[in-house]
Design a protein around this motif. Structure first.
Motif, PDB file in Angstrom:
ATOM      1  N   GLY A  88       0.826  -1.192   0.000  1.00 29.70           N
ATOM      2  CA  GLY A  88       0.000   0.000   0.000  1.00 29.70           C
ATOM      3  C   GLY A  88       0.868   1.253   0.000  1.00 29.70           C
ATOM      4  O   GLY A  88       1.959   1.272   0.574  1.00 29.70           O
ATOM      5  N   TYR A  89       0.401   2.287  -0.652  1.00 27.79           N
ATOM      6  CA  TYR A  89       1.203   3.509  -0.766  1.00 27.79           C
ATOM      7  C   TYR A  89       0.478   4.684  -0.133  1.00 27.79           C
ATOM      8  O   TYR A  89      -0.733   4.661   0.052  1.00 27.79           O
ATOM      9  CB  TYR A  89       1.520   3.816  -2.237  1.00 27.79           C
ATOM     10  N   ALA A 144      13.007   6.642   3.666  1.00 25.95           N
ATOM     11  CA  ALA A 144      13.818   5.692   2.905  1.00 25.95           C
ATOM     12  C   ALA A 144      12.949   4.551   2.383  1.00 25.95           C
ATOM     13  O   ALA A 144      13.115   4.104   1.229  1.00 25.95           O
ATOM     14  CB  ALA A 144      14.951   5.143   3.762  1.00 25.95           C
ATOM     15  N   MET A 145      12.020   4.083   3.202  1.00 25.07           N
ATOM     16  CA  MET A 145      11.124   3.006   2.759  1.00 25.07           C
ATOM     17  C   MET A 145      10.184   3.508   1.677  1.00 25.07           C
ATOM     18  O   MET A 145       9.902   2.796   0.702  1.00 25.07           O
ATOM     19  CB  MET A 145      10.333   2.468   3.949  1.00 25.07           C
ATOM     20  N   ARG A 146       9.696   4.720   1.831  1.00 30.86           N
ATOM     21  CA  ARG A 146       8.801   5.278   0.820  1.00 30.86           C
ATOM     22  C   ARG A 146       9.502   5.361  -0.536  1.00 30.86           C
ATOM     23  O   ARG A 146       8.926   4.996  -1.572  1.00 30.86           O
ATOM     24  CB  ARG A 146       8.309   6.661   1.254  1.00 30.86           C
ATOM     25  N   LYS A 147      10.730   5.826  -0.535  1.00 31.91           N
ATOM     26  CA  LYS A 147      11.469   5.928  -1.792  1.00 31.91           C
ATOM     27  C   LYS A 147      11.745   4.554  -2.395  1.00 31.91           C
ATOM     28  O   LYS A 147      11.671   4.363  -3.613  1.00 31.91           O
ATOM     29  CB  LYS A 147      12.780   6.684  -1.563  1.00 31.91           C
ATOM     30  N   LEU A 158      -1.557  10.071  -5.721  1.00 28.48           N
ATOM     31  CA  LEU A 158      -0.770   8.842  -5.803  1.00 28.48           C
ATOM     32  C   LEU A 158      -1.463   7.789  -6.668  1.00 28.48           C
ATOM     33  O   LEU A 158      -0.789   7.014  -7.353  1.00 28.48           O
ATOM     34  CB  LEU A 158      -0.498   8.294  -4.400  1.00 28.48           C
ATOM     35  N   ASP A 159      -2.784   7.737  -6.656  1.00 27.93           N
ATOM     36  CA  ASP A 159      -3.497   6.852  -7.576  1.00 27.93           C
ATOM     37  C   ASP A 159      -3.196   7.249  -9.024  1.00 27.93           C
ATOM     38  O   ASP A 159      -2.959   6.386  -9.882  1.00 27.93           O
ATOM     39  CB  ASP A 159      -5.005   6.932  -7.344  1.00 27.93           C
ATOM     40  N   ARG A 160      -3.205   8.521  -9.292  1.00 31.58           N
ATOM     41  CA  ARG A 160      -2.907   9.003 -10.645  1.00 31.58           C
ATOM     42  C   ARG A 160      -1.476   8.651 -11.050  1.00 31.58           C
ATOM     43  O   ARG A 160      -1.204   8.320 -12.210  1.00 31.58           O
ATOM     44  CB  ARG A 160      -3.117  10.522 -10.715  1.00 31.58           C
TER      45      ARG A 160
END
Length: 207
Positions: free
Chosen positions: A79-80, A88-91, A123-125
């Motif tokens: 999931g985002y 760091a995890m997000r990247k 973020l969906d886009r």
């Protein structure tokens, strides 16, 4: 019997090098944290614990493969958009998801799971922008539709359909409720056509 009744856990991957060899057909499930992605997978598989469901967003942090047999897989992507995930995890996941969606040759289609009360976030886009150049189909599940009135849900459905068709093409969209088990057959029909060819021994749900 539900189309994905026999789905079983296959493998988890933290990075692209850990993915199984590309073979057969994969259907990827993507969605913002807490949009109801894991619940949708469990509902489609008629299984309470196929995919881990948590009230705490951001818990799916691996790419999880569920096998349907004969090299057919459902793929649960992380999931985002959860704000408390370390940068760091997000990247890492941004790069991993973008690479998986744009480069994985055996993806048969993308199921984009969105809370019907908050569809098409930035973020969906972004996910749609990563994936749509592949030309492969996209099916949007507008989850938690039971949280809206029928009129409001249908208005949202029409608005999302119009925007998807205008900007990304090759998209379909439906309302879905894991709680009420609504929209299951429609989703099975779409996803089943991505996974199975006429020559396969296809369950009745997609015949």
């Amino acid at each position: 019997m539900p189309l994905f009744q026999n789905a079983t856990f296959h493998i988890s991957a933290h990075k692209l090098s850990e993915l199984p060899p590309p073979a057969g057909v994969e259907v990827a499930f993507a969605g913002r944290s807490n949009a109801g992605k894991s619940s949708a997978l469990n509902t489609l598989a008629n299984h309470n614990r196929l995919a881990f469901v948590s009230k705490q967003p951001g818990r799916t942090q691996l790419i999880n493969f569920f096998s349907l047999g004969n090299d057919r897989f459902l793929v649960d992507l992380p999931g985002y958009g959860y704000a408390k995930v370390p940068e760091a995890m997000r990247k890492h996941w941004q790069l991993t998801l973008a690479s998986y969606l744009s480069q994985r040759p055996c993806i048969g289609g993308l199921v984009l799971v969105m809370d019907c009360r908050h569809p098409l976030t930035p973020l969906d886009r972004q996910m749609l922008d990563w994936y749509s150049p592949s030309g492969k189909p996209i099916h949007a599940l507008l989850t938690k539709s039971d949280k809206l009135s029928r009129q409001a849900a249908n208005q949202t459905l029409q608005q999302v359909r119009k925007e998807l068709e205008a900007n990304w093409g090759n998209c379909s969209v439906q309302l879905f409720s894991s709680l009420k088990k609504q929209g299951v057959e429609e989703a099975e029909t779409v996803i089943g056509r991505w996974l199975f060819t006429p020559e396969d021994d296809v369950p009745d749900a997609v015949a």
